[in-house]
Scaffold this motif. Structure first.
Motif, PDB file in Angstrom:
ATOM      1  N   PHE A 228       0.846  -1.185   0.000  1.00  0.00           N
ATOM      2  CA  PHE A 228       0.000   0.000   0.000  1.00  0.00           C
ATOM      3  C   PHE A 228       0.884   1.238   0.000  1.00  0.00           C
ATOM      4  N   THR A 229       0.303   2.367  -0.340  1.00  0.00           N
ATOM      5  CA  THR A 229       1.054   3.623  -0.344  1.00  0.00           C
ATOM      6  C   THR A 229       0.385   4.643   0.564  1.00  0.00           C
ATOM      7  N   VAL A 230       1.186   5.542   1.091  1.00  0.00           N
ATOM      8  CA  VAL A 230       0.690   6.655   1.900  1.00  0.00           C
ATOM      9  C   VAL A 230       1.349   7.923   1.392  1.00  0.00           C
ATOM     10  N   SER A 231       0.545   8.941   1.151  1.00  0.00           N
ATOM     11  CA  SER A 231       1.084  10.198   0.646  1.00  0.00           C
ATOM     12  C   SER A 231       0.318  11.368   1.237  1.00  0.00           C
ATOM     13  N   GLU A 232       0.946  12.512   1.238  1.00  0.00           N
ATOM     14  CA  GLU A 232       0.260  13.724   1.684  1.00  0.00           C
ATOM     15  C   GLU A 232      -0.691  14.179   0.581  1.00  0.00           C
ATOM     16  N   ASP A 233      -1.887  14.575   0.973  1.00  0.00           N
ATOM     17  CA  ASP A 233      -2.879  15.049   0.007  1.00  0.00           C
ATOM     18  C   ASP A 233      -2.545  16.499  -0.335  1.00  0.00           C
ATOM     19  N   GLU A 234      -2.020  16.705  -1.517  1.00  0.00           N
ATOM     20  CA  GLU A 234      -1.582  18.035  -1.933  1.00  0.00           C
ATOM     21  C   GLU A 234      -2.648  18.725  -2.790  1.00  0.00           C
ATOM     22  N   GLY A 235      -3.865  18.760  -2.276  1.00  0.00           N
ATOM     23  CA  GLY A 235      -4.950  19.442  -2.965  1.00  0.00           C
ATOM     24  C   GLY A 235      -5.729  18.568  -3.920  1.00  0.00           C
ATOM     25  N   GLU A 236      -5.436  17.274  -3.947  1.00  0.00           N
ATOM     26  CA  GLU A 236      -6.157  16.366  -4.842  1.00  0.00           C
ATOM     27  C   GLU A 236      -7.618  16.229  -4.437  1.00  0.00           C
ATOM     28  N   ASN A 237      -7.872  16.226  -3.118  1.00  0.00           N
ATOM     29  CA  ASN A 237      -9.221  16.131  -2.588  1.00  0.00           C
ATOM     30  C   ASN A 237      -9.569  17.397  -1.817  1.00  0.00           C
ATOM     31  N   GLU A 238     -10.847  17.616  -1.613  1.00  0.00           N
ATOM     32  CA  GLU A 238     -11.265  18.765  -0.829  1.00  0.00           C
ATOM     33  C   GLU A 238     -10.772  18.610   0.606  1.00  0.00           C
ATOM     34  N   ASP A 239     -10.582  19.718   1.283  1.00  0.00           N
ATOM     35  CA  ASP A 239     -10.129  19.690   2.671  1.00  0.00           C
ATOM     36  C   ASP A 239     -11.254  19.113   3.534  1.00  0.00           C
ATOM     37  N   LEU A 240     -10.993  17.988   4.179  1.00  0.00           N
ATOM     38  CA  LEU A 240     -12.016  17.346   4.994  1.00  0.00           C
ATOM     39  C   LEU A 240     -12.304  18.102   6.278  1.00  0.00           C
ATOM     40  N   GLY A 241     -11.375  18.949   6.677  1.00  0.00           N
ATOM     41  CA  GLY A 241     -11.551  19.621   7.960  1.00  0.00           C
ATOM     42  C   GLY A 241     -11.167  18.687   9.090  1.00  0.00           C
ATOM     43  N   ARG A 242     -11.803  17.559   9.096  1.00  0.00           N
ATOM     44  CA  ARG A 242     -11.509  16.487  10.058  1.00  0.00           C
ATOM     45  C   ARG A 242     -12.280  15.252   9.612  1.00  0.00           C
ATOM     46  N   GLY A 243     -11.731  14.075   9.862  1.00  0.00           N
ATOM     47  CA  GLY A 243     -12.455  12.854   9.544  1.00  0.00           C
ATOM     48  C   GLY A 243     -11.827  12.033   8.433  1.00  0.00           C
ATOM     49  N   THR A 244     -12.634  11.146   7.863  1.00  0.00           N
ATOM     50  CA  THR A 244     -12.127  10.182   6.877  1.00  0.00           C
ATOM     51  C   THR A 244     -13.100  10.006   5.716  1.00  0.00           C
ATOM     52  N   LEU A 245     -12.553   9.933   4.519  1.00  0.00           N
ATOM     53  CA  LEU A 245     -13.323   9.636   3.314  1.00  0.00           C
ATOM     54  C   LEU A 245     -12.748   8.369   2.692  1.00  0.00           C
ATOM     55  N   ILE A 246     -13.586   7.352   2.514  1.00  0.00           N
ATOM     56  CA  ILE A 246     -13.151   6.095   1.901  1.00  0.00           C
ATOM     57  C   ILE A 246     -13.714   6.024   0.493  1.00  0.00           C
TER      58      ILE A 246
END
Length: 341
Positions: A228-246
């Motif tokens: 698996f990979t882990v990366s910083e979200d550099e604007g690809e998704n909207e800012d969640l503010g807090r929480g998780t999107l699957i």
């Protein structure tokens, strides 16, 4: 003497010829026993057609998924027991695949419970605006065959992503594997604390976008192929503010899980013991009033008895009337007892 030397030389040459012939026979035998590597798959190290097929099916190396591996991503190998667990799920013939949604809703509820507990002593962790809402949102995209589950729970840091979703096996992982070896039921996976992985009953690729309070936003991604990979979200998704999107990329034989009616049924079933509101994106077809007819339609709507109607229903009534036909998207709320609003 000369004739003697000549005889010796001839004898030596004969021995060399015999020895060379034996080597050639051995080499030919070795060559015939060498496993044949399939040339159909570039880079294949398999020794049979099955191995080539397995490598061809590797998600992280396939063109369809290669674009999802970010440039700034760090790759990790799954812990051995986690790998075994996922292999069981991927190749499972278990018919009740609905349980994946039950587990994701349950995990989202747990994450919401954690942030609510923290807010008892520090209200600031909830944030402001929509971020402060403790709820779960579910929606689907039929065109791309994707299902989304979003919560405003505690979220995860980068280290938590790496540890919780891959590199460190929980105690329940071994226990669950032991039960499966004894003929146990996959339906019980949630009781062992590894319910998240049940998503691979229906998915061939999963992305987890998450943000913990005060931390950066990260993306976890895997095709369940051992890494698996882990990366910083550099604007690809909207800012969640807090929480998780699957983000769940469904298999071809799991298209039913983007069907609105199917999702309504499952959410109603699995929201029975959930203490937080669950919203499902639904479609609503209605006639939109044309210019000049809006006031008349609104006046008619005001005559409707709204004593038992909520604010959203009243607003919908006001927007109905003669005019153009439109399909509107809205969020339907499900309460903790499974009833829709």
């Amino acid at each position: 003497m000369k004739r003697g030397h000549q005889n010796l030389l001839l004898g030596a040459l004969c021995l060399l010829c015999v020895f060379a012939g034996a080597l050639a026979v051995d080499a030919a035998a070795d060559l015939s026993d060498t496993p044949k590597v399939s040339e159909e798959v570039v880079g294949s190290t398999g020794t049979d057609a099955a191995a080539a097929e397995r490598e061809a099916g590797g998600k992280m190396s396939s063109p369809a998924f290669q674009r999802k591996i970010r440039d700034n991503a760090q790759k990790f190998e799954f812990q051995a027991e986690v790998n075994r667990l996922m292999d069981i799920l991927i190749h499972s013939l278990y018919s009740n695949k609905d349980i994946f949604l039950r587990e994701l809703i349950s995990n989202a509820s747990d994450a919401l419970d954690k942030i609510r507990f923290l807010s008892l002593t520090d209200k600031s962790v909830l944030g402001e605006g929509d971020t402060a809402n403790l709820d779960i949102h579910i929606w689907a995209d039929k065109a791309s065959r994707q299902l989304y589950v979003r919560d405003r729970g505690i979220g995860m840091t980068r280290d938590e992503l790496v540890k919780n979703l891959g590199t460190i096996a929980k105690s329940g992982t071994s226990a669950f594997l032991e039960q499966m070896q004894k003929g146990g039921d996959i339906n019980l996976i949630g009781q062992f604390g590894v319910g998240f992985y049940s998503v691979y009953l229906v998915a061939d690729w999963v992305e987890v976008v998450t943000k913990a309070p005060g931390d950066k936003q990260y993306i976890w991604a895997s095709g369940a192929d051992g890494a698996f990979t882990v990366s910083e979200d550099e604007g690809e998704n909207e800012d969640l503010g807090r929480g998780t999107l699957i983000k769940i990329h469904l298999k071809e034989d799991a298209e039913e899980y983007v069907d609105e009616a199917r999702l309504k049924s499952l959410i109603s079933k699995y929201s029975e013991f959930i203490n937080f509101a669950i919203y499902l994106q639904t479609t609503n077809e209605k006639d939109v009033p044309v210019e000049g007819e809006g006031e008349e339609a609104a006046a008619d709507a005001d005559k409707i008895d709204t004593e038992d109607a909520d604010k959203d229903d009243k607003q919908d009534a006001k927007s109905e009337g003669k005019g153009e036909h439109a399909v509107c998207m809205q969020m339907t709320r499900y309460t903790g007892n499974g009833a829709g609003r």
